[in-house]
Design a protein around this motif. Structure first.
Motif, mmCIF file in Angstrom:
data_model
loop_
_atom_site.group_PDB
_atom_site.id
_atom_site.type_symbol
_atom_site.label_atom_id
_atom_site.label_comp_id
_atom_site.label_asym_id
_atom_site.label_seq_id
_atom_site.Cartn_x
_atom_site.Cartn_y
_atom_site.Cartn_z
ATOM 1 N N SER A 81 0.778 -1.497 -0.172
ATOM 2 C CA SER A 81 0.312 -0.235 -0.236
ATOM 3 C C SER A 81 1.079 1.684 0.114
ATOM 4 O O SER A 81 1.894 1.448 1.023
ATOM 5 C CB SER A 81 -0.788 -0.001 1.560
ATOM 6 O OG SER A 81 -2.084 -1.108 0.663
ATOM 7 N N VAL A 82 0.052 2.415 -0.752
ATOM 8 C CA VAL A 82 1.164 3.583 -0.544
ATOM 9 C C VAL A 82 0.219 4.401 -0.016
ATOM 10 O O VAL A 82 -1.137 4.580 -0.289
ATOM 11 C CB VAL A 82 1.302 3.723 -2.322
ATOM 12 C CG1 VAL A 82 2.046 5.231 -2.224
ATOM 13 C CG2 VAL A 82 2.416 3.028 -3.126
ATOM 14 N N SER A 83 0.559 4.935 1.193
ATOM 15 C CA SER A 83 -0.570 6.499 1.801
ATOM 16 C C SER A 83 -0.530 7.459 1.134
ATOM 17 O O SER A 83 0.293 7.905 0.012
ATOM 18 C CB SER A 83 0.105 6.147 2.669
ATOM 19 O OG SER A 83 -0.370 8.024 3.523
ATOM 20 N N SER A 84 -1.891 8.308 1.072
ATOM 21 C CA SER A 84 -1.459 9.287 0.063
ATOM 22 C C SER A 84 -0.585 10.746 0.588
ATOM 23 O O SER A 84 -0.386 11.626 -0.007
ATOM 24 C CB SER A 84 -3.168 9.960 0.213
ATOM 25 O OG SER A 84 -3.555 10.396 1.799
ATOM 26 N N LEU A 85 -0.241 10.438 1.961
ATOM 27 C CA LEU A 85 0.539 11.247 2.975
ATOM 28 C C LEU A 85 1.755 11.435 2.116
ATOM 29 O O LEU A 85 2.745 11.956 2.551
ATOM 30 C CB LEU A 85 0.087 10.896 4.394
ATOM 31 C CG LEU A 85 -0.320 10.968 5.133
ATOM 32 C CD1 LEU A 85 -0.757 10.758 6.250
ATOM 33 C CD2 LEU A 85 -1.355 12.318 4.694
ATOM 34 N N SER A 86 2.279 9.807 1.656
ATOM 35 C CA SER A 86 3.750 9.626 1.117
ATOM 36 C C SER A 86 3.947 10.136 0.093
ATOM 37 O O SER A 86 4.939 9.745 -1.403
ATOM 38 C CB SER A 86 4.000 8.168 1.308
ATOM 39 O OG SER A 86 3.771 7.218 0.148
ATOM 40 N N VAL A 87 2.587 10.432 -0.641
ATOM 41 C CA VAL A 87 2.918 10.586 -2.409
ATOM 42 C C VAL A 87 2.617 12.498 -2.501
ATOM 43 O O VAL A 87 1.695 12.907 -2.089
ATOM 44 C CB VAL A 87 2.755 9.913 -3.060
ATOM 45 C CG1 VAL A 87 2.468 8.289 -3.280
ATOM 46 C CG2 VAL A 87 0.947 10.183 -3.263
ATOM 47 N N THR A 88 2.849 13.394 -3.955
ATOM 48 C CA THR A 88 2.824 14.274 -4.719
ATOM 49 C C THR A 88 2.137 13.926 -5.889
ATOM 50 O O THR A 88 2.752 12.962 -6.508
ATOM 51 C CB THR A 88 2.888 15.447 -4.316
ATOM 52 O OG1 THR A 88 4.677 15.108 -4.588
ATOM 53 C CG2 THR A 88 3.929 15.431 -3.001
ATOM 54 N N GLY A 89 0.378 14.609 -6.290
ATOM 55 C CA GLY A 89 0.324 14.643 -8.019
ATOM 56 C C GLY A 89 -0.679 13.229 -7.490
ATOM 57 O O GLY A 89 -1.066 13.362 -8.783
ATOM 58 N N PHE A 90 -1.285 12.629 -6.502
ATOM 59 C CA PHE A 90 -1.624 11.795 -6.907
ATOM 60 C C PHE A 90 -2.292 11.576 -6.152
ATOM 61 O O PHE A 90 -1.925 11.742 -4.344
ATOM 62 C CB PHE A 90 -1.757 10.535 -7.786
ATOM 63 C CG PHE A 90 -1.286 9.510 -7.514
ATOM 64 C CD1 PHE A 90 -1.275 8.303 -6.650
ATOM 65 C CD2 PHE A 90 1.015 10.692 -7.406
ATOM 66 C CE1 PHE A 90 0.113 7.679 -6.418
ATOM 67 C CE2 PHE A 90 1.807 9.192 -7.209
ATOM 68 C CZ PHE A 90 1.441 7.613 -6.615
ATOM 69 N N GLY A 91 -3.252 10.254 -4.917
ATOM 70 C CA GLY A 91 -3.765 9.952 -3.749
ATOM 71 C C GLY A 91 -3.488 8.470 -2.894
ATOM 72 O O GLY A 91 -4.739 8.548 -2.278
ATOM 73 N N GLY A 92 -2.097 8.596 -3.453
ATOM 74 C CA GLY A 92 -1.639 6.994 -3.357
ATOM 75 C C GLY A 92 -2.227 5.941 -4.267
ATOM 76 O O GLY A 92 -3.178 6.283 -5.086
ATOM 77 N N GLY A 93 -2.314 4.844 -3.847
ATOM 78 C CA GLY A 93 -3.119 3.245 -3.800
ATOM 79 C C GLY A 93 -2.205 2.307 -3.379
ATOM 80 O O GLY A 93 -1.453 2.246 -2.326
#
Length: 314
Positions: A81-93
């Motif tokens: 899982s990829v948290s939305s808090l750890s990325v920019t430009g999209f909402g995680g996934g």
């Protein structure tokens, strides 16, 4: 190539000097013939290896109809899982990927959900595609109301994260990337392909976009529509999308029979079968999958219509 040695004629053999000199000549001739035969044998053995090297991106066993229709392919799959808090430009996934690294790197695909939807609506595609030999990123968007142009940018941001920062980036060949999406995510798929011509494949699923003209796209594109779609009717969305793509492009239009706008939200064998074939054919350049795309599939219980450019040129 088979080499045919030249044998001496009876006349030349009879005129050869007798004794040690003749014996030496005969031995030399025999040795030469043996060497020629050995070289020919080595050439024959080397051919399969040379052919295999023609496409270093083939992954998995030779496909069959049953293998591409199966719920799972030949690869065991892990996910992260990829948290939305750890990325920019999209909402995680969620990233789905083949567990084994024995075959080297894989192509990768980012997939966007539709209007008001979350990644859970397209989650079935994650393990299904990954088990066939892809790294798959099903994403959430920044908001569920994001329009197609925004979803296109988010798909590209997700691919950038996947290849540059994710924990599985070492498993991905950055030259072999594609995009998919449902509804407005399908419209976003076209936006992403237009913005990044280096993408190898695009598949909008019952796509929605007010822009119906896409002559700029150079990415091989499979447009999937549904005959019963009342949200993005094929006559005003999927069909114009397909028709506007350049005639020189490797492209196809699959209209699902007895299907709705929301058919891509649940596991569907026809969607999976042709999506896998398209991604394999153009992301992996795996011509073993050409058989499922050309000749053009005929109408059936699940296919209302199929159009395409065959044979493919890429």
């Amino acid at each position: 190539m088979q080499l045919t040695p030249t044998t001496p004629s009876p006349t030349s053999a009879a005129s050869a000097p007798a004794g040690r000199s003749g014996t030496r000549r005969r031995r030399t001739l025999v040795a030469g013939l043996l060497a020629t035969a050995a070289a020919a044998a080595l050439t024959t053995v080397a051919v399969p290896g040379a052919q295999a090297a023609d496409n270093p991106y083939e992954r998995g066993p030779a496909p069959t109809t049953s293998s591409i229709e199966a719920v799972r392919g030949s690869y065991a799959v892990s996910q992260t899982s990829v948290s939305s808090l750890s990325v920019t430009g999209f909402g995680g996934g969620t990233i789905y990927y083949p567990t084994s690294t024995a075959d080297g790197t894989f192509g990768a695909v980012a997939i966007s959900p539709g209007f008001t939807a979350y990644q859970s609506s397209i989650a079935w595609l994650g393990p299904r595609l990954a088990s066939q030999g892809f790294v798959v990123f099903t994403i959430d968007t920044n908001t569920t109301l994001d329009q197609p142009d925004s979803r296109g940018r988010q798909l590209l941001a997700a691919l950038d994260y996947l290849t540059q920062r994710s924990s599985v980036r070492g498993r991905i060949d950055t030259s072999r990337l594609g995009v998919m999406g449902h509804s407005m995510g399908g419209g976003g798929t076209l936006e992403a392909a237009k913005s990044r011509p280096s993408l190898q494949a695009a598949i909008p699923l019952t796509g929605w976009n007010l822009d119906t003209s896409w002559p700029e796209i150079t990415t091989p594109t499979l447009v999937i529509g549904a005959d019963g779609d009342t949200v993005a009717p094929v006559a005003s969305h999927s069909e114009p999308f397909y028709q506007s793509l350049p005639s020189s492009l490797d492209k196809a239009y699959l209209e699902l029979n007895n299907a709705s706008h929301f058919t891509p939200n649940t596991s569907d064998t026809t969607i999976a079968k042709y999506s896998i074939s398209w991604l394999k054919r153009f992301i992996d350049n795996d011509t073993r999958y050409e058989q499922f795309l050309c000749p053009i599939p005929r109408p059936s219980l699940t296919i209302e219509e199929y159009r395409g450019t065959c044979p493919h040129t890429s």
